[in-house]
Enzyme design. Structure first.
Site, short mmCIF file in Angstrom:
data_model
loop_
_atom_site.label_atom_id
_atom_site.label_comp_id
_atom_site.label_asym_id
_atom_site.label_seq_id
_atom_site.Cartn_x
_atom_site.Cartn_y
_atom_site.Cartn_z
CE1 TYR A 27 45.32 46.37 24.78
CE2 TYR A 27 47.09 47.83 24.12
CZ TYR A 27 46.54 46.56 24.17
OH TYR A 27 47.19 45.50 23.59
CG HIS A 39 48.75 47.69 27.43
ND1 HIS A 39 49.77 47.98 28.33
CD2 HIS A 39 49.13 48.23 26.25
CE1 HIS A 39 50.71 48.66 27.70
NE2 HIS A 39 50.36 48.83 26.45
#
Length: 237
Positions: A27, A39
């Site tokens: 991420y 996310h």
């Protein structure tokens, strides 16, 4: 599409990073891309990653896969700009970075445990050794895969018959099948329970099913894919 990431170990020792740390690394690499908000989106994440393994050159390596090639390209572009990266608190050099595709096969092995809930509202995982219900396992796998497919492509799909015709679990030295993976999030550990498989085979994939099986090959099986569970490797038979 897949991305191979091989690491350099500066001090000569390697401790396998926690799965939540690997997820956080992915991420963080995507934060300045079009996937920067992935996310926090209340949806399937449409990627997974394998457990770490040591490649032929002795390098700690893991694979990331996704049915979205632009996701893999964005991750590749972000990592290739760096000589070193952090996974958790540890810094690693990037030894090799390679994006590639694999041909669809009718048989697969797992590269990380497959996770399913028996009762999600009670946070109860399905345990094959304890529950001994292979039909439940296969039906839940199929249902989960169909939902992800429909969400990704925006089209309904129902697979005719079982998702796999032949399955062989990987039995641990203690005779059990289920594996308990310790995941640490914000300093708090919690167990995730799954199973590894030597073989998951569909005897005949019809032409109209090829897109579905290619999708699950890249998105992963079962639940918690973006936490590194359900990774599939196609194998020749």
């Amino acid at each position: 599409m897949r991305l191979k990431i091989s690491l350099n170990i500066e001090n000569g020792t390697f401790s396998r990073p926690n799965k939540h740390a690997v997820q956080g690394f992915i991420y963080s690499m995507l934060k300045d891309s079009e996937y920067g908000e992935r996310h926090d989106e209340p949806r399937f994440k449409f990627f997974t990653f394998s457990d770490f393994f040591i490649d032929k050159r002795g390098r700690p390596t893991f694979l990331v896969s996704s049915p979205d090639p632009d996701f893999i390209r964005a991750l590749y572009s972000a990592i290739r700009k760096r000589e070193t990266v952090y996974i958790g608190k540890e810094e690693y050099g990037i030894s090799e970075l390679k994006k590639f595709r694999l041909p669809l096969r009718k048989a697969f092995q797992t590269g990380s445990p497959v996770v399913l809930y028996r009762n999600a509202s009670k946070n109860e995982y399905f345990k094959l050794h304890q529950h001994r219900d292979l039909l439940f396992f296969l039906e839940r796998l199929k249902e989960n895969a169909e939902k992800k497919y429909s969400a990704f492509y925006g089209e309904e799909f129902t697979l005719d018959g079982q998702i796999f015709d032949r399955v062989i679990p990987k039995v641990r030295p203690n005779g059990k099948i289920d594996v308990y993976v310790r995941v640490v999030k914000n300093g708090v550990p919690f167990p995730v329970i799954g199973s590894n498989w030597e073989l998951l085979e569909k005897e005949h994939i019809k032409p109209e099913e090829r897109k579905f099986y290619r999708f699950i090959m890249d998105v992963g099986l079962g639940e918690k894919n973006s936490l590194g569970f359900g990774f599939l490797n196609p194998i020749g038979r």
